[in-house]
Design a protein around this motif. Structure first.
Motif, PDB file in Angstrom:
ATOM      1  N   GLY A  60       0.841  -1.179  -0.004  1.00 23.83           N
ATOM      2  CA  GLY A  60      -0.002  -0.098  -0.059  1.00 23.83           C
ATOM      3  C   GLY A  60       0.865   1.300  -0.007  1.00 23.83           C
ATOM      4  O   GLY A  60       0.626   2.283  -0.724  1.00 23.83           O
ATOM      5  N   LEU A  61       2.027   1.187   0.840  1.00 21.19           N
ATOM      6  CA  LEU A  61       2.914   2.281   0.743  1.00 21.19           C
ATOM      7  C   LEU A  61       3.372   2.620  -0.536  1.00 21.19           C
ATOM      8  O   LEU A  61       3.435   3.775  -1.086  1.00 21.19           O
ATOM      9  CB  LEU A  61       3.906   2.262   1.905  1.00 21.19           C
ATOM     10  N   VAL A  62       3.935   1.633  -1.455  1.00 18.76           N
ATOM     11  CA  VAL A  62       4.460   1.945  -2.519  1.00 18.76           C
ATOM     12  C   VAL A  62       3.651   2.281  -3.511  1.00 18.76           C
ATOM     13  O   VAL A  62       4.059   3.154  -4.184  1.00 18.76           O
ATOM     14  CB  VAL A  62       5.208   0.649  -2.981  1.00 18.76           C
ATOM     15  N   ASP A  63       2.357   1.785  -3.653  1.00 17.94           N
ATOM     16  CA  ASP A  63       1.365   1.971  -4.457  1.00 17.94           C
ATOM     17  C   ASP A  63       1.124   3.509  -4.230  1.00 17.94           C
ATOM     18  O   ASP A  63       0.762   4.235  -5.224  1.00 17.94           O
ATOM     19  CB  ASP A  63       0.170   1.217  -4.386  1.00 17.94           C
ATOM     20  N   ALA A  64       0.798   4.031  -2.884  1.00 15.12           N
ATOM     21  CA  ALA A  64       0.491   5.361  -2.774  1.00 15.12           C
ATOM     22  C   ALA A  64       1.455   6.450  -3.177  1.00 15.12           C
ATOM     23  O   ALA A  64       1.488   7.261  -3.594  1.00 15.12           O
ATOM     24  CB  ALA A  64       0.243   5.562  -1.395  1.00 15.12           C
ATOM     25  N   VAL A  65       2.895   5.797  -3.001  1.00 17.09           N
ATOM     26  CA  VAL A  65       3.802   6.701  -3.360  1.00 17.09           C
ATOM     27  C   VAL A  65       4.045   6.749  -4.800  1.00 17.09           C
ATOM     28  O   VAL A  65       4.226   7.633  -5.424  1.00 17.09           O
ATOM     29  CB  VAL A  65       5.318   6.258  -2.590  1.00 17.09           C
ATOM     30  N   ALA A  66       3.633   5.671  -5.630  1.00 17.14           N
ATOM     31  CA  ALA A  66       3.879   5.745  -7.150  1.00 17.14           C
ATOM     32  C   ALA A  66       2.651   6.357  -7.745  1.00 17.14           C
ATOM     33  O   ALA A  66       2.803   6.790  -8.980  1.00 17.14           O
ATOM     34  CB  ALA A  66       3.944   4.090  -7.444  1.00 17.14           C
ATOM     35  N   ALA A  67       1.653   6.684  -6.758  1.00 19.14           N
ATOM     36  CA  ALA A  67       0.534   7.037  -7.789  1.00 19.14           C
ATOM     37  C   ALA A  67       0.774   8.465  -8.021  1.00 19.14           C
ATOM     38  O   ALA A  67       1.456   9.200  -7.376  1.00 19.14           O
ATOM     39  CB  ALA A  67      -0.705   6.790  -6.634  1.00 19.14           C
ATOM     40  N   PRO A  68       0.118   9.270  -9.015  1.00 23.10           N
ATOM     41  CA  PRO A  68       0.281  10.611  -9.374  1.00 23.10           C
ATOM     42  C   PRO A  68      -0.261  11.447  -7.925  1.00 23.10           C
ATOM     43  O   PRO A  68      -1.201  10.982  -7.144  1.00 23.10           O
ATOM     44  CB  PRO A  68      -0.667  11.051 -10.302  1.00 23.10           C
TER      45      PRO A  68
END
Length: 598
Positions: A60-68
């Motif tokens: 979840g942390l990586v997806d949140a950081v990778a999101a625009p």
């Protein structure tokens, strides 16, 4: 059942217990403190839950950081970060807290295990102790305590949580990506299965042999060190060193073989870990390239591997540790399943001391392993206060008579009564406290002189101890010792001369004040002048007591009320010294040899 080296006999013997039986013995201690056990396991399970959630929090942390940035704002990122930190913190707190319940449980159980093992060993017969090295037994008991610690920690603290995490992560992957989950489960199953199989069938026999040889080292050391005066007397230090070197060299070769096999298992484990790493990361990268996985999913796979690899290493190390612990605890587990050879009956009462009447009523007795009974329908009565001497060749039954009245062995048939009480119906401890024994070669504890004398009567005052020493003609030499009555006598009393040890033993008998007295050539280690003094003291000790004297020197029994001549478990002659000499039989011949007239 596998075969193992027996440290006491030097033979190969079959193992008596399986892993499951030893683990069951250990688990019995866990269940004694169910509250502590439940709290420790509950907190460990909570830590497992946090561990299982960690890869998902990382994803979840990586997806949140990778999101625009406009997709969810920094609030979503910081929330994901906070969740990731919370999972790690929760794991650490629960894991640490679980050991605060587990450690007191382990410490108390280890204390009880060593105490109960010692009590069980104490309850075994004189024959059992004669056939087992004291040093080996000590090593087995002390090693079992740490074996419990190793096996318990391995099963409850490490292997159990590790399997839950490994299976949990694999199942969660199986639900989301079937091919990844199936691969993970396969590698985990192969890793755990190969570990258990290799340790059980490839490593264990070597490990049991090195453990047995470790016990034998303890036995060899104790044997040589306790007999150090004999070693020095024959200038045999080199021989004893060579003897120990042979045992330690055998241990070294066995231990090296065990460690090499553990290393081979470890090498296979590392190969499987590399397979898991490459497979998990490769499959997720492949799914990402097809657009079926996000960057967070790849992070999930890497985080899962890091967690799983740590737990897999834990499983590998702790399967080995568990096996070592089970092997170390096996001897004591076997002791606890072995019934004492002489048991108090369930309804046994304490022996009530009387005047000291002893009756053998048609007693049949044989030593274990002997085809013929030593006593067959043996009957004899000793009246209260009578002084009876037992003479005869070695093996004729004199010492057996004394051992049987102490109930060191059980008889096959008949009855032994003391003061009208069947000794099989009373507690052994209370019976033996009513019989004072002064052996030919008394063994003392490595404690003070006062403690050794006072051993006969717990709670005796210093004045009572000193009085007993005076009556045994021991007070003067004790006063000359460096710390007087507080002087440590050394192991088995090695700091004292033979005559001094004998007088301490006689003082102990004075203090016991038992109605029955057994003297096994109690003055044989004394010089002529001291012997005369101690015989005077012994006369006072025998007064008013039933006394049994095992005689090797006939000069010491001339004034006995009755002399019994033993031969092959039978009394072939009895009477006073004068009567037996006049009969011209076996005793007369022994007396003639003693007086040098033949």
């Amino acid at each position: 059942m596998s075969e193992i080296f027996d440290a006491d006999t030097g033979d190969i013997r079959r193992r008596t217990l399986t892993n499951g039986q030893v683990l069951g013995f250990i688990a019995g201690f866990w269940m004694r403190r169910r509250g502590l056990l439940a709290a420790a396991i509950g907190l460990m399970l909570a830590s497992v839950a946090f561990d299982l959630a960690m890869p998902w929090a990382a994803r979840g942390l990586v997806d949140a950081v990778a999101a625009p940035r406009h997709a969810g704002g920094m609030g979503l990122v910081w929330s994901a970060w906070a969740l990731f930190v919370a999972m790690n913190l929760g794991f650490a707190v629960c894991r640490n807290s679980s050991f605060r319940f587990w450690n007191p449980l382990a410490a108390r159980n280890m204390e009880e295990m060593v105490n109960e093992a010692f009590a069980r060993v104490q309850s075994f017969s004189s024959d059992w102790h004669a056939n087992n090295f004291a040093g080996s037994t000590v090593r087995k008991v002390s090693r079992a305590m740490w074996g419990y610690d190793q096996a318990s920690d391995a099963v409850i603290c490490w292997i159990g949580p590790a399997i839950l995490v490994l299976v949990g992560l694999s199942v969660s992957m199986l639900v989301r990506w079937p091919i990844v989950g199936a691969f993970s489960l396969s590698v985990v199953a192969l890793y755990i299965g190969s570990n258990v199989a290799l340790v059980q069938f490839y490593v264990r026999k070597a490990n049991l042999q090195s453990i047995a040889l470790d016990s034998r080292i303890g036995g060899a050391l104790a044997d040589a060190i306790s007999a150090n005066p004999t070693v020095k007397g024959f200038g045999a230090e080199g021989r004893e060193q060579a003897r120990l070197a042979a045992v330690s060299n055998a241990w070294q070769r066995a231990a090296l073989n065990t460690w090499t096999r553990f290393l081979n298992v470890w090498a296979l484990q590392n190969v499987l870990l590399i397979v898991l790493l490459s497979g998990l990361s490769g499959l997720l990268v492949w799914l990402w390239s097809k657009g079926e996985a996000s960057a967070g999913d790849v992070a999930f796979a890497i985080t899962s591997f890091l967690i799983m690899s740590g737990y897999l290493r834990t499983v590998g190390e702790n399967v080995r540790m568990m096996q070592r612990g089970l092997d170390d605890a096996e001897d004591v587990a076997s002791f606890m399943r072995q019934a004492p050879q002489v048991l108090d009956q369930a309804a046994a009462n304490d022996f009530i001391p009387g005047d000291g009447e002893i009756v053998f009523d048609r007693v049949t007795f044989r030593y274990q392993g002997q085809a013929e009974a030593l006593y067959q329908g043996f009957s004899l009565a000793i009246v209260p206060g009578e002084r009876v001497a037992l003479v005869g060749a070695t093996g004729s039954g004199k010492s057996t008579f004394v051992k049987l009245i102490q109930r060191l062995y059980d008889i096959e048939a008949g009855q032994i009564r003391i003061d009208g009480q069947d000794i099989a119906q009373v507690t052994q401890g209370s019976l033996r406290r009513a019989i004072a024994v002064v052996p030919q070669d008394p063994a003392l504890f490595h404690r003070s002189v006062a403690e050794n004398i006072g051993y006969a009567r717990p709670g005796a005052t210093r004045e009572e101890i000193v009085l007993a020493a005076r009556r045994a003609r021991a007070h003067d030499f004790i006063q000359r010792l460096p710390q007087g009555y507080d002087t440590l006598v050394g192991e088995r009393g090695v700091k004292l001369s033979g005559g001094e040890r004998q007088r301490v033993a006689i003082a102990r008998a004075f203090l016991a004040d038992a109605p029955i007295l057994v003297l096994d050539e109690a003055t044989s280690s004394l010089d002529v002048e001291t012997e005369r003094e101690v015989q005077t003291a012994t006369e006072g000790l025998m007064r008013g007591r039933t006394t049994i004297v095992i005689a090797h020197r006939l000069s010491t029994i001339r004034h006995a009320d009755r002399i019994l001549v033993f031969q092959a478990g039978r009394v072939v002659e009895e009477g006073s010294h004068g009567e037996l000499v006049a009969m011209g039989g076996a005793y007369a011949r022994l007396n003639a040899v003693a007086e040098g007239t033949v």
